[in-house]
Design a protein around this motif. Sequence first.
Motif, mmCIF file in Angstrom:
data_model
loop_
_atom_site.group_PDB
_atom_site.id
_atom_site.type_symbol
_atom_site.label_atom_id
_atom_site.label_comp_id
_atom_site.label_asym_id
_atom_site.label_seq_id
_atom_site.Cartn_x
_atom_site.Cartn_y
_atom_site.Cartn_z
ATOM 1 N N GLY A 94 -17.040 -30.469 14.420
ATOM 2 C CA GLY A 94 -16.744 -31.730 15.088
ATOM 3 C C GLY A 94 -15.612 -32.471 14.407
ATOM 4 O O GLY A 94 -15.477 -32.433 13.180
ATOM 5 N N HIS A 95 -14.796 -33.141 15.180
ATOM 6 C CA HIS A 95 -13.654 -33.889 14.652
ATOM 7 C C HIS A 95 -13.621 -35.282 15.279
ATOM 8 O O HIS A 95 -13.586 -35.414 16.503
ATOM 9 N N ALA A 96 -13.651 -36.307 14.449
ATOM 10 C CA ALA A 96 -13.561 -37.685 14.931
ATOM 11 C C ALA A 96 -12.103 -38.122 14.870
ATOM 12 O O ALA A 96 -11.539 -38.287 13.789
ATOM 13 N N LEU A 97 -11.481 -38.282 16.013
ATOM 14 C CA LEU A 97 -10.072 -38.674 16.060
ATOM 15 C C LEU A 97 -9.922 -40.169 15.782
ATOM 16 O O LEU A 97 -10.751 -40.976 16.204
ATOM 17 N N THR A 98 -8.861 -40.509 15.077
ATOM 18 C CA THR A 98 -8.616 -41.913 14.738
ATOM 19 C C THR A 98 -7.631 -42.576 15.686
ATOM 20 O O THR A 98 -7.532 -43.797 15.722
ATOM 21 N N GLY A 99 -6.883 -41.764 16.437
ATOM 22 C CA GLY A 99 -5.849 -42.309 17.302
ATOM 23 C C GLY A 99 -4.496 -42.340 16.625
ATOM 24 O O GLY A 99 -3.477 -42.646 17.255
ATOM 25 N N ASN A 100 -4.481 -42.014 15.326
ATOM 26 C CA ASN A 100 -3.224 -42.027 14.568
ATOM 27 C C ASN A 100 -2.674 -40.631 14.319
ATOM 28 O O ASN A 100 -1.631 -40.475 13.677
ATOM 29 N N GLU A 101 -3.372 -39.596 14.810
ATOM 30 C CA GLU A 101 -2.928 -38.227 14.570
ATOM 31 C C GLU A 101 -1.671 -37.912 15.386
ATOM 32 O O GLU A 101 -1.519 -38.378 16.521
ATOM 33 N N SER A 102 -0.802 -37.119 14.804
ATOM 34 C CA SER A 102 0.334 -36.595 15.561
ATOM 35 C C SER A 102 -0.173 -35.427 16.393
ATOM 36 O O SER A 102 -1.282 -34.922 16.171
ATOM 37 N N MET A 103 0.625 -34.966 17.339
ATOM 38 C CA MET A 103 0.214 -33.819 18.142
ATOM 39 C C MET A 103 0.016 -32.594 17.264
ATOM 40 O O MET A 103 -0.889 -31.788 17.487
ATOM 41 N N GLU A 104 0.836 -32.464 16.234
ATOM 42 C CA GLU A 104 0.704 -31.315 15.339
ATOM 43 C C GLU A 104 -0.623 -31.364 14.591
ATOM 44 O O GLU A 104 -1.275 -30.343 14.390
ATOM 45 N N ASP A 105 -1.013 -32.562 14.169
ATOM 46 C CA ASP A 105 -2.305 -32.716 13.494
ATOM 47 C C ASP A 105 -3.450 -32.330 14.434
ATOM 48 O O ASP A 105 -4.398 -31.644 14.039
ATOM 49 N N SER A 106 -3.363 -32.784 15.671
ATOM 50 C CA SER A 106 -4.415 -32.500 16.649
ATOM 51 C C SER A 106 -4.485 -31.013 16.961
ATOM 52 O O SER A 106 -5.571 -30.441 17.090
ATOM 53 N N LYS A 107 -3.321 -30.382 17.075
ATOM 54 C CA LYS A 107 -3.297 -28.944 17.346
ATOM 55 C C LYS A 107 -3.942 -28.165 16.208
ATOM 56 O O LYS A 107 -4.630 -27.171 16.429
ATOM 57 N N ALA A 108 -3.727 -28.638 14.987
ATOM 58 C CA ALA A 108 -4.288 -27.948 13.823
ATOM 59 C C ALA A 108 -5.817 -27.980 13.843
ATOM 60 O O ALA A 108 -6.475 -27.050 13.362
ATOM 61 N N LEU A 109 -6.388 -29.036 14.406
ATOM 62 C CA LEU A 109 -7.846 -29.163 14.449
ATOM 63 C C LEU A 109 -8.492 -28.092 15.326
ATOM 64 O O LEU A 109 -9.650 -27.726 15.113
ATOM 65 N N VAL A 110 -7.765 -27.614 16.320
ATOM 66 C CA VAL A 110 -8.350 -26.651 17.261
ATOM 67 C C VAL A 110 -7.717 -25.266 17.134
ATOM 68 O O VAL A 110 -7.945 -24.397 17.976
ATOM 69 N N LYS A 111 -6.958 -25.064 16.081
ATOM 70 C CA LYS A 111 -6.296 -23.776 15.894
ATOM 71 C C LYS A 111 -7.327 -22.667 15.688
ATOM 72 O O LYS A 111 -8.221 -22.767 14.855
ATOM 73 N N GLY A 112 -7.212 -21.608 16.460
ATOM 74 C CA GLY A 112 -8.069 -20.448 16.291
ATOM 75 C C GLY A 112 -9.464 -20.562 16.866
ATOM 76 O O GLY A 112 -10.275 -19.653 16.696
#
Length: 327
Positions: A94-112
Amino acid sequence: MVSTTEVAKHAGVSQTTVSRVLNRPEQVKKETYDKVMQALAELDYGNASAASEQHAEPAKRIAVLFAEDCAPAEFARLREFTESAQASGYELTGHALTGNESMEDSKALVKGVAGVIGIGSLPAELKEYLKEASPYLQAEEAVDEGKPFDGRKAAYLATSHLAEKDHQQIAWVGGDLPDGSERLQGYYEALAHHQLKLRKKRIHSTQSPTDFDAIAAELRAFKKPTSAFVAASYEDGLQLLDSLKSAGFKVPKDISIVVVGEPEGDDAELTAVKPPSAAQPFAQQVVDRLLQQIEGSETAMPAAEDELQLSKGNTVKKFKERQKSKA
């Protein structure tokens, strides 16, 4: 990014406990689990299970993204999602987003990951990426809430159940409900179907607890006493049951009761015609739907049961049996 040490301090627990919540939630007491999940939300913790990602097989891992507008109660569902995924052989992070993540940060959370579940209002750009990159499901859009409760049909079935138990003097009792007239119509239709007389004196409208006491007190005055009641709601049924007992009647030995609807809690004392059950718990529905996409076997969501259900309460007895017991 907020550390687990800060989360532990904020929640008033040890860092080990935080780690267990993130990686092995099934080993944590619910009270402690909820406390830690609330701390995660309040601190905008950006990765609710980074450690478990290092150990899970990429092809057997599901990610859940909690949007920044999610309430603590939404985070508390992580345990349910985890258990549902594990039952199918998948790890879940599970990942709680803060709203401050860049798209690259968000993509890294779901990589693989094999698939992604979104909860809350995810950024539009992220949602578009997820739709293209992997099997993705928005939780709120995946559940089957079933059909609305048909009060008229339920009242018809409740009355018919009593008629099939050889009751002929069946009364109606109920307060002011949004669909009260429809439920009463179901009662009328069942009496007509079973060729039972409709007697207006057996239709009782109630506004307060004293009305139920008055109904119970008047029962002995009838030449042909009421042998059964259909109550318009579970609350009406409970009020009636209390008044009948106070007046010296035994349920179901003297009088049977069937109610329309179900209790809000675990009370199952009264025989009731209940709404159809949901096909599956919320988390299980969402996970199963996502797995259908992942494994290439997506089908329509299993529908809730169409038919109303008669509960196994203990407030109905066959009329002839009741008569014999008095002999």
